[in-house]
Design an enzyme around this catalytic site. Structure first.
Site, mmCIF file in Angstrom:
data_model
loop_
_atom_site.group_PDB
_atom_site.id
_atom_site.type_symbol
_atom_site.label_atom_id
_atom_site.label_comp_id
_atom_site.label_asym_id
_atom_site.label_seq_id
_atom_site.Cartn_x
_atom_site.Cartn_y
_atom_site.Cartn_z
ATOM 1 N N ASN A 3 7.697 4.531 -40.067
ATOM 2 C CA ASN A 3 7.362 3.509 -39.137
ATOM 3 C C ASN A 3 5.856 3.632 -38.984
ATOM 4 O O ASN A 3 5.353 5.106 -38.787
ATOM 5 C CB ASN A 3 7.847 3.821 -37.944
ATOM 6 C CG ASN A 3 9.407 3.477 -37.818
ATOM 7 O OD1 ASN A 3 10.000 3.148 -38.892
ATOM 8 N ND2 ASN A 3 10.051 3.664 -36.675
ATOM 9 N N TYR A 20 2.139 1.964 -37.318
ATOM 10 C CA TYR A 20 1.362 0.915 -36.374
ATOM 11 C C TYR A 20 -0.006 0.971 -36.265
ATOM 12 O O TYR A 20 -0.830 0.012 -36.393
ATOM 13 C CB TYR A 20 2.064 0.757 -34.997
ATOM 14 C CG TYR A 20 3.435 0.412 -34.776
ATOM 15 C CD1 TYR A 20 3.715 -0.848 -34.846
ATOM 16 C CD2 TYR A 20 4.332 1.299 -34.849
ATOM 17 C CE1 TYR A 20 5.181 -1.298 -34.680
ATOM 18 C CE2 TYR A 20 5.774 0.946 -34.813
ATOM 19 C CZ TYR A 20 6.205 -0.269 -34.489
ATOM 20 O OH TYR A 20 7.542 -0.826 -34.730
ATOM 21 N N HIS A 24 18.533 5.542 -31.648
ATOM 22 C CA HIS A 24 17.259 5.049 -31.216
ATOM 23 C C HIS A 24 17.001 5.041 -29.735
ATOM 24 O O HIS A 24 17.029 4.221 -28.976
ATOM 25 C CB HIS A 24 17.212 3.389 -31.548
ATOM 26 C CG HIS A 24 15.864 3.141 -31.504
ATOM 27 N ND1 HIS A 24 15.409 2.189 -32.812
ATOM 28 C CD2 HIS A 24 14.697 2.987 -30.984
ATOM 29 C CE1 HIS A 24 14.107 1.959 -32.681
ATOM 30 N NE2 HIS A 24 13.667 2.322 -31.288
ATOM 31 N N GLU A 33 12.349 7.934 -35.078
ATOM 32 C CA GLU A 33 11.075 8.575 -34.575
ATOM 33 C C GLU A 33 11.511 9.693 -33.532
ATOM 34 O O GLU A 33 11.087 9.625 -32.457
ATOM 35 C CB GLU A 33 10.382 7.384 -33.674
ATOM 36 C CG GLU A 33 9.779 6.420 -34.652
ATOM 37 C CD GLU A 33 8.927 5.274 -33.723
ATOM 38 O OE1 GLU A 33 8.755 5.537 -32.640
ATOM 39 O OE2 GLU A 33 8.373 4.471 -34.606
ATOM 40 N N ARG A 71 18.034 -3.958 -39.971
ATOM 41 C CA ARG A 71 18.157 -2.585 -39.415
ATOM 42 C C ARG A 71 18.232 -2.747 -37.866
ATOM 43 O O ARG A 71 17.481 -3.260 -37.123
ATOM 44 C CB ARG A 71 16.850 -1.907 -39.873
ATOM 45 C CG ARG A 71 16.801 -0.483 -39.124
ATOM 46 C CD ARG A 71 15.520 0.301 -39.624
ATOM 47 N NE ARG A 71 15.366 1.428 -38.996
ATOM 48 C CZ ARG A 71 14.657 1.921 -37.991
ATOM 49 N NH1 ARG A 71 13.762 0.998 -37.361
ATOM 50 N NH2 ARG A 71 14.602 3.044 -37.493
ATOM 51 N N GLU A 118 9.640 0.347 -39.940
ATOM 52 C CA GLU A 118 9.068 -0.417 -38.835
ATOM 53 C C GLU A 118 7.597 -0.512 -39.080
ATOM 54 O O GLU A 118 6.962 0.305 -39.468
ATOM 55 C CB GLU A 118 9.087 0.308 -37.516
ATOM 56 C CG GLU A 118 10.571 0.261 -36.724
ATOM 57 C CD GLU A 118 10.432 0.659 -35.224
ATOM 58 O OE1 GLU A 118 9.259 0.972 -34.826
ATOM 59 O OE2 GLU A 118 11.488 1.485 -35.052
#
Length: 485
Positions: free
Chosen positions: A310, A312, A136, A181, A92, A386
């Site tokens: 995504n 985290y 992005h 995002e 990606r 991600e």
């Protein structure tokens, strides 16, 4: 030259205590153009908002810029060879808008498109599926000078750019993501100012969120018109898994407010065709949302083949006490909030281990988030686009980079993904962030997310222990029952 990745020989059968993923599960890795490409002024590329922002004193740690980054623009063949050694199914990457359409208007620059043609051809030759992200965060500076994402025209320009990309690469790329995002683009870029373009106007941030949504919808239409019928089109969101600090009504309401601003401002119109009523009420003192025109939400709500997720770290909030507000939300130091209409919300650092970013390591947040998405959107396939961690990596005297904390992070989060699949969530794949150490936005080169170490002065690539670990997982499609270093 890169150091070769050493992988163990394949076992004839997965160990009894291994966790096997579905046979069609996609194993990948990911990067972004501004973070790795460099060649900032070559072959017709012009400045993006991140070029401008990085040159603004005090905005990026150590005054770092993406002018060279990891020099992927010149070392792409070497980087694809590393991916082939990893044995990943897919890569990606993002297209640099100012490399393809330098002013954000008019015809494409063929030299820019040729770079992505060469890259995708090499990927396909190595048996790696290219997965292209249109945006992005590197908006052409000329479009920002004309108002940027708070202006409707930028959404229209984005759709035209999508059509150019589809025409040039649609014969090679079958999987596309419109935006990465958009929360960061809108709220870190236009409200808190800790991302490019560095503006601090909460109303502009809400306008930007809408026009990013609109740009997504118009881009999906352009992609559908220009791509083969079997193309897969998605949107990638950094869905915040928001938890209240306590079960009190005040804390629960604080979580509701942040969920509206972080998640439902996008999922509402994109997947449901309307902005949430509570979001409109929470922000009514800032704007009447008159920038949402008739027909916009219908244009935004386009069928998706999957949703990119995504993740985290979780987000922990409470109602503010004693006049405090916002606290630490993990998105940089700023006197300005990225949360318009949520001035009475306090952010807290979750307990437990932390990455070099200061983010809590909590795989349970990913599991809970995936189950929540299935409950809200039961028929929508998901892809982890991600997931990864920054740690303070270094090359030891033996010339190796040993990163057991990253292996433990990946093991824990892949375990969460596997549990979610067993619970019935339709997760189609996992893209590790990131292939390479790179320019980490406002942190410059001070944070290392890659499974491949980059020695920035020389450009040398050194696969870390986590690269070998991930290579074995991708090759076998199974997750060891215990962390393996």
């Amino acid at each position: 030259m890169a150091t070769a990745i050493r992988r163990t020989a394949p076992a004839p059968h997965a160990a009894a205590d291994s966790r096997a993923f579905p046979p069609a599960f996609l194993w990948g890795t990911a990067t972004a153009a501004y973070q790795i490409e460099g060649a900032a002024a070559e072959d017709g590329r012009t400045q993006s908002i991140w070029d401008t922002y990085a040159r603004t004193p005090g905005k990026v740690r150590n005054g770092d810029t993406g002018d060279i980054a990891t020099d992927h623009y010149h070392r792409w063949r070497e980087d694809v060879a590393i991916m082939a050694d990893l044995g990943v199914d897919a890569y990606r990457f993002s297209l640099a808008w100012p490399r393809i359409q330098p002013t954000g208007r008019g015809p494409a620059v063929q030299k820019g498109l040729d770079f992505y043609r060469r890259l995708t051809d090499e990927l396909l030759e190595k048996g790696i599926q290219p997965v292209a992200t249109l945006y992005h965060w590197d908006l052409p500076q000329e479009l920002e000078s004309m108002g940027g994402w708070p202006e409707r025209a930028t959404a229209e320009r984005f759709a035209a750019y999508a059509a150019l990309a589809a025409d040039a690469l649609g014969d090679r790329v079958r999987t596309w993501t419109t935006l990465n995002e958009p929360w960061c683009s809108a709220f870190l870029g236009y409200a808190s100012g800790v991302h490019a373009p560095g503006r601090t106007d909460p109303v502009a941030a809400l306008r930007a969120a809408h026009h990013l949504n609109l740009g997504h919808g118009l881009a999906v239409q352009a992609l559908r018109a220009g791509l083969p019928g079997d193309a897969q089109i998605a949107l990638t969101l950094n869905i915040h898994h928001v938890r209240p600090l306590t079960g009190s009504p005040e804390d629960v309401d604080a979580a509701r407010r942040i969920d509206a601003l972080a998640n439902r401002v996008f999922t509402g119109p994109v997947l449901g065709g309307a902005y949430p009523a509570d979001l409109l009420r929470d922000t009514a003192h800032l704007t009447d949302w008159s920038f949402v025109q008739d027909g916009d939400t219908a244009a935004i709500r386009q069928p998706l083949d999957f949703l990119g997720v995504n993740y985290y770290t979780p987000t922990l909030v409470s109602a503010a006490t004693g006049g405090a507000g916002h606290g630490s939300d993990g998105h940089g130091n700023s006197a300005h909030s990225p949360w318009p209409g949520a001035d009475n919300v306090q952010f807290h650092l979750p307990p437990g281990d932390r990455t070099a970013m200061g983010w809590a390591v909590d795989p349970s947040g990913l599991y809970d988030l995936l189950l929540g998405l299935k409950a809200d959107f039961p028929d929508l396939p998901l892809m982890i686009t991600e997931n990864g961690a920054a740690f303070d990596d270094y090359v030891n005297p033996q010339g190796e980079v040993v990163d057991p904390d990253r292996i433990a992070f990946l093991h824990g989060h892949l375990t969460a993904v596997h549990r979610a699949i067993q619970a019935g969530v339709d997760v189609r794949g996992y893209f590790l962030w990131s292939l390479l150490d790179n320019f980490e936005w406002g942190y410059g080169y001070s944070k290392r997310f890659g499974v491949v170490y980059v020695d920035y002065p020389t450009g040398r690539r050194i696969p870390k222990a986590s690269a070998r670990w991930y290579a074995d997982v991708a090759r076998t499609g199974t997750l060891p029952a215990a962390d393996v270093t």
